[in-house]
Design an enzyme around this catalytic site. Structure first.
Site, mmCIF file in Angstrom:
data_model
loop_
_atom_site.group_PDB
_atom_site.id
_atom_site.type_symbol
_atom_site.label_atom_id
_atom_site.label_comp_id
_atom_site.label_asym_id
_atom_site.label_seq_id
_atom_site.Cartn_x
_atom_site.Cartn_y
_atom_site.Cartn_z
ATOM 1 C CE1 TYR A 100 -2.256 31.645 45.905
ATOM 2 C CE2 TYR A 100 -2.947 30.424 43.955
ATOM 3 C CZ TYR A 100 -2.692 30.475 45.314
ATOM 4 O OH TYR A 100 -2.865 29.331 46.086
ATOM 5 C CB SER B 206 -1.239 26.787 43.781
ATOM 6 O OG SER B 206 -2.490 26.768 43.106
#
Ligand SMILES: NC(=O)c1ccc[n+]([C@@H]2O[C@H](COP(=O)([O-])OP(=O)(O)OC[C@H]3O[C@@H](n4cnc5c(N)ncnc54)[C@H](OP(=O)(O)O)[C@@H]3O)[C@@H](O)[C@H]2O)c1
Length: 256
Positions: free
Chosen positions: A161, A148
Site C-alpha cells: 500500500y 494517502s
C-alpha cells in the site's frame, strides 16, 4: 443577484469518480453534484452505486453507475465512453478506487502484493490513459488522484500500500508535467485517517487508534465530508495554476 461565477463552481461539468460506491468516493461524487456537476460512478457493488446515484439525484444532478473492476482493462474506456455518451463531455476524473492489505512482507504472496498495486496504481494509470484523448481534444480537464499519507511516511506491514500510494504521487507529478501544456490539471490528495469501511479495523483497534490520534494535531480522524472541499477545489477553475501537487488532508498528521 451577483453574476460573478465562483471559481469553485462546477455547473455544466461532468465528473467520473472511481470507487464512488461508498466512503470517500461517494462523498466526493455528492460534493461535485452540490457544486453543479453531473457524475459517473464506478465500482463493483451495484447496490452501493445505486445509493450514490440516489444521493447525487437528491442533490439535483444527474448520475449514472458503471459497475466494474478498475483492474479490468476494458472498464476504464467503457466508463469514459459512458460519461461522454450520457453528458456529452468529461471534465473531471477522480482516481479513488483503492485497496489496503496489511501483513509482514514474508507472509504476503506476490499476487496479493501486486493486486494492491493493480487497484491503486494501475487503476489510476488505466483511467488516465482512457481519458487522455477527450481531455486533449477539448484542451481542458482535471485529474484528482487519491493517494494517502502512507505514500509520504511509512508504517510497518503495509509495503504494498505504501509503495502504491507513493507511486500515485510520482505518477501525478509526471503526468502533470506531460499534460500541463494541454490545459489539463493533474493533482493528488493524500488523506490521513478517515472514517470509512477501509479504516474500520484500524479505528476499532484501541491501541492503534490511540497511537494514530496522538499524531493528529486536530485531534480527530477525518469524516468523508472533510475531503470534499479539497476535491472540489482541485476539480475546479480555482486550482488552474496548481500543477502536480499532493495536498495532504490529514488534520496535520504529516506536519507534526
Ligand atoms: N479511509 C482512509 O482512512 C483512507 C486514508 C488514506 C487514503 N485513502 C484512500 O482513499 C480512497 C477511498 O478509500 P475509502 O476509505 O473510501 O475506502 P472504501 O470505503 O473501502 O471504498 C472504496 C471504494 O472503492 C471501490 N473499489 C475497491 N476496489 C475496487 C476495484 N478493484 N474496482 C472498482 N472499485 C473498487 C469500492 O467499491 P467495490 O468494493 O464495490 O468495488 C468502494 O466504492 C482509496 O484510494 C484509499 O486508499 C483512504
Amino acid at each position: 443577484m451577483s453574476d460573478v461565477v465562483s471559481p469553485f463552481d462546477l455547473s455544466g461539468k461532468a465528473a467520473l469518480v472511481t470507487g464512488g460506491g461508498r466512503g470517500l468516493g461517494r462523498a466526493m461524487a455528492v460534493g461535485f453534484a452540490q457544486a453543479g456537476a453531473d457524475v459517473i460512478v464506478v465500482a463493483r457493488r451495484e447496490d452501493d452505486l445505486a445509493e450514490t446515484v440516489r444521493l447525487v439525484n437528491a442533490a439535483g444532478r444527474e448520475a449514472h453507475a458503471v459497475a466494474g473492476d478498475v483492474t479490468d482493462p476494458a472498464v476504464a474506456p467503457h466508463a469514459v465512453e459512458a460519461c461522454v455518451r450520457e453528458f456529452g463531455r468529461i471534465d473531471i476524473l477522480v482516481n479513488n478506487a483503492g485497496l489496503l492489505t496489511v501483513g509482514p512482507i514474508e507472509e504476503t504472496p506476490a499476487e496479493d502484493w501486486l493486486k494492491v498495486l493493480d487497484v491503486n496504481l494501475m487503476g489510476t494509470y488505466r483511467f488516465c490513459a482512457a481519458v487522455a484523448k477527450a481531455f486533449k481534444q477539448q484542451g481542458s480537464g482535471k485529474v484528482v488522484n487519491i493517494a494517502s499519507v502512507l505514500g509520504t511516511f511509512g508504517v510497518g506491514d503495509a509495503t504494498a500500500y505504501c509503495t502504491a500510494k507513493a507511486g500515485v504521487m510520482g505518477f501525478t507529478r509526471s503526468l502533470a508535467v506531460e499534460w500541463a501544456p494541454h490545459g489539463i490539471g493533474v493533482n493528488a490528495i493524500a488523506p490521513g485517517l478517515f472514517d470509512t469501511d477501509m479504516s474500520a479495523g484500524v479505528i476499532a483497534n484501541q491501541d492503534a487508534y490511540t497511537m494514530i490520534m496522538a499524531g493528529i494535531p486536530r485531534g480527530r480522524h477525518g469524516r468523508p465530508e472533510d475531503l470534499v472541499g479539497t476535491a472540489v477545489y482541485l476539480a475546479s477553475a480555482a486550482s488552474d495554476h496548481v500543477i502536480g501537487q499532493v495536498v495532504h488532508v490529514d488534520g496535520g498528521a504529516t506536519i507534526a
